[in-house]
Design an enzyme around this catalytic site. Structure first.
Site, PDB file in Angstrom:
ATOM      1  N   HIS A 136      -8.819 -28.917  30.120  1.00 58.06           N
ATOM      2  CA  HIS A 136      -7.430 -28.618  29.720  1.00 58.06           C
ATOM      3  C   HIS A 136      -6.442 -28.985  30.834  1.00 58.06           C
ATOM      4  O   HIS A 136      -5.367 -28.406  30.931  1.00 58.06           O
ATOM      5  CB  HIS A 136      -7.240 -27.143  29.342  1.00 58.06           C
ATOM      6  N   SER A 180      10.289 -50.193  42.397  1.00 54.89           N
ATOM      7  CA  SER A 180      11.418 -49.962  41.496  1.00 54.89           C
ATOM      8  C   SER A 180      12.609 -50.747  42.001  1.00 54.89           C
ATOM      9  O   SER A 180      12.798 -50.907  43.210  1.00 54.89           O
ATOM     10  CB  SER A 180      11.742 -48.472  41.480  1.00 54.89           C
ATOM     11  N   LYS A 193       9.655 -45.999  45.564  1.00 59.14           N
ATOM     12  CA  LYS A 193       8.672 -45.965  44.482  1.00 59.14           C
ATOM     13  C   LYS A 193       7.520 -46.950  44.635  1.00 59.14           C
ATOM     14  O   LYS A 193       7.685 -48.073  45.101  1.00 59.14           O
ATOM     15  CB  LYS A 193       9.367 -46.252  43.148  1.00 59.14           C
ATOM     16  N   GLU A 227      -0.804 -48.160  33.840  1.00 62.09           N
ATOM     17  CA  GLU A 227       0.034 -47.886  32.657  1.00 62.09           C
ATOM     18  C   GLU A 227      -0.144 -48.981  31.613  1.00 62.09           C
ATOM     19  O   GLU A 227      -0.157 -48.721  30.413  1.00 62.09           O
ATOM     20  CB  GLU A 227       1.496 -47.764  33.072  1.00 62.09           C
TER      21      GLU A 227
END
Ligand code: ARG
Length: 457
Positions: free
Chosen positions: A156, A277, A283, A290
Site C-alpha cells: 500500500h 527543466s 531539476k 516516465e
C-alpha cells in the site's frame, strides 16, 4: 497494367481511395520476408514442374537483385506499388521480364502476407528475447552488488517489513523470466507456415508445403487453408505478451521514480537518463522512466485496437486484416526502445545507502515483536493485538521500538526479556525470512543462483 488485379476494371481507382488502401508506407519493412517467401515459392513451383528449373533460376537471380537493392537502400518505390508484395513483383518483372508473371501461380497475397508477417515476427522475437536477457543481467548484477543493503519493503506504499534491496530487484528479474517463458510459448504458434493456403481454399498445384516450411525455417504448416489465411491469434498473443512486458517495465519505472524522488532519495539516476527543466535550474527529471511508463498506454492500446478489428470479421481474409500491421510494428518499435532504456537506467543508477538507512522506521519491526511473543507461546492473534498497543504507546512517547525500555515492554507482557533487543534489528528481521523465496541472505543468494541458471540457458 498498374495493379496486380487490373484486368476486370475499366475505370481507375479514386485517388483518395488509393491512399486509403495502400499499405506500402508501413508494410515495406516486410521486404526481406517477402523476398524469402518468394524465393522458396519459386523453388517449390519448379519442384511440381509448373515452371522449369531454368525459369526458377531466373526468378531466384532476379529476387536476389531485388534483395540487394533493398539492403543497399537503392530500391525505388513507384506510385503504383500498393503494398510490398506488389512492389517486389513489379521490380522483379522489370529485372527478369515475363517469367516474373509465373511466380504468383497458385499463390495469393492472402497466404503471402500471412507468411511474411509470421516470418518477420519470428525474426524480431530473437532480438526481443535477447533484450529481456540483457535487462535481467543488469538486474542480477545490481542485485549482487547490493546484497547487504536493507530497504523498507512496502505494501500500500506504506512501510511494511524490511527487505533486501536485492530481493526487490530480483522480483523484477522473475517477472522478466516469465515474460521469456511466455514468449517461447507463443512463438510455437507464430512458427506455423500458411503459405500454400492460396486465397482461402488451398493450393491447386500440389505444392510441397513441407518443403516450403523447411526452406523458410517454419516448425509446422497450417492445417486448414481458411484458418491459415485469416488466423491472427498469434498477433493477439504477441501483443498481449508485449502489454504484459510493458506493465512490468512500467511498474519498475514507477518504483524507481518514487525511489529517486527527493523525499525517498534511495537512488540517483544517471545524467544520461534524465533531463532538466527549461525554467527550474535545480531539476533532474526521470523522463526515461516516465516515458517507459507512458508508452505502456500505447502498447496496451495496440492490443485493444487489434482485438477490436478482429471482432465480428466473417471468416477468411477481409481487408480489415491489413490493420494488423501498424499496431504490431509500433509495439515492436516501442519495446525496442523501452527494453534497452530500462537496462541503461538500471545499469547506471546509484544506490544511496545513507538515505535508505535513514528511511528505515523501527515500526517495521512490529511483526517481529508479535513473532517474538508467538514464539514464546502467546497465540499470534493476541500477540498482534498487544503489539498494536505497544506501537500506539511508542508513537505517543515518540520512542523507537528498538530503544523502548524493557520495563515498559514488560508492562505489556511478562514474556518480554532482555533478548528482545537483539531480536529487534532489521538484519535479524530480514534473515529470519530464510525459507525459500524469502528475503534472508541465504534465501536471496539461492534465488539469485536459480535465476542466473535460467538466464544463461
Ligand atoms: N496489403 C494486404 C494486407 O496487408 C495484402 C493482402 C491483400 N489481399 C487482398 N485480398 N487484397 O493485408
Amino acid at each position: 497494367m498498374t495493379q496486380l488485379w487490373g484486368g476486370r476494371f475499366s475505370g481507375p481507382t479514386d485517388a483518395l481511395m488509393r491512399q486509403f488502401q495502400d499499405s506500402i508506407r508501413f508494410d515495406v519493412r516486410l521486404w526481406e520476408a517477402d523476398i524469402d517467401g518468394s524465393m522458396a515459392y519459386a523453388k517449390a513451383l519448379a519442384k511440381v514442374a509448373i515452371i522449369t528449373t531454368d525459369e526458377s533460376t531466373q526468378l531466384q537471380a532476379g529476387l536476389a537483385k531485388v534483395r540487394a537493392e533493398f539492403s543497399e537502400g537503392r530500391f525505388e518505390l513507384k506510385p503504383a506499388d500498393e503494398d510490398i508484395h506488389t512492389a517486389v513483383e513489379r521490380r522483379l518483372g522489370e529485372l527478369v521480364g515475363a517469367v516474373a508473371g509465373k511466380l504468383h501461380t497458385g499463390r495469393s497475397r492472402n497466404d503471402q502476407v500471412a507468411t511474411d508477417t509470421r516470418l518477420w515476427l519470428k525474426r524480431q522475437i530473437v532480438g526481443l528475447r535477447q533484450q529481456l536477457v540483457d535487462l535481467q543481467q543488469v538486474i542480477i548484477a545490481q542485485a549482487i552488488a547490493h546484497l547487504n543493503i536493507i530497504i523498507p519493503g512496502y505494501t500500500h506504499l506504506q512501510q511494511a517489513q524490511p527487505v533486501r534491496l536485492s530481493h526487490w530487484l530480483l522480483s523484477y528479474g522473475w517477472m522478466l523470466q516469465r515474460d521469456k517463458e511466455r514468449l517461447a510459448d507463443l512463438t510455437r504458434r507464430v512458427d506455423v507456415l500458411p503459405l500454400g493456403s492460396g486465397a482461402l481454399a488451398g493450393n491447386p498445384l500440389g505444392i510441397d508445403r513441407q518443403f516450403l516450411a523447411t526452406e523458410l525455417g517454419f516448425a509446422t504448416i497450417s492445417a486448414n487453408s481458411m484458418d491459415g489465411v485469416s488466423d491472427r491469434d498469434y498477433l493477439l498473443e504477441f501483443l498481449s505478451w508485449a502489454a504484459i512486458v510493458q506493465i512490468h517495465l512500467s511498474r519498475l519505472a514507477e518504483d524507481l521514480i518514487i525511489y529517486s524522488s527527493r523525499e525517498f532519495g534511495f537512488i540517483e539516476l544517471a545524467d544520461a537518463y534524465t533531463t532538466g527543466s527549461s525554467i527550474m535550474p535545480q531539476k533532474k527529471n526521470p523522463d526515461s522512466l516516465e516515458l517507459i511508463r507512458g508508452k505502456t498506454g500505447r502498447v496496451i492500446g495496440n492490443l485493444m485496437g487489434l482485438l477490436t478489428t478482429l471482432k465480428g470479421l466473417p471468416s477468411t481474409y477481409n481487408k480489415d486484416l491489413q490493420e494488423d500491421k501498424e499496431p504490431l510494428f509500433d509495439t515492436i518499435d516501442t519495446l525496442n526502445m523501452t527494453l534497452p532504456i530500462a537496462a541503461g537506467v538500471m545499469a547506471t543508477l546509484k544506490v544511496r545507502p545513507m538515505a535508505i538507512d535513514h528511511a528505515l522506521d523501527s515500526l517495521m519491526l512490529a511483526t517481529e515483536l508479535a513473532d517474538y511473543l508467538a514464539k514464546k507461546g502467546l497465540p499470534f492473534r493476541e500477540a498482534h493485538h498487544l503489539v498494536g498497543q505497544i506501537v500506539q504507546k511508542s508513537l505517543e512517547l515518540g520512542t523507537s521500538l528498538k530503544t523502548m525500555p524493557l520495563s515498559l515492554y514488560q508492562q505489556f507482557s511478562p514474556l518480554f526479556e532482555a533478548d528482545i533487543y537483539e531480536w529487534l534489528t532489521f538484519e535479524r528481521a530480514v534473515d529470519r525470512r530464510a525459507c525459500h523465496g524469502g528475503t534472508g541472505l541465504e534465501a536471496v543468494k539461492a534465488q539469485l543462483e536459480q535465476l542466473q541458471q535460467l538466464v544463461i540457458r
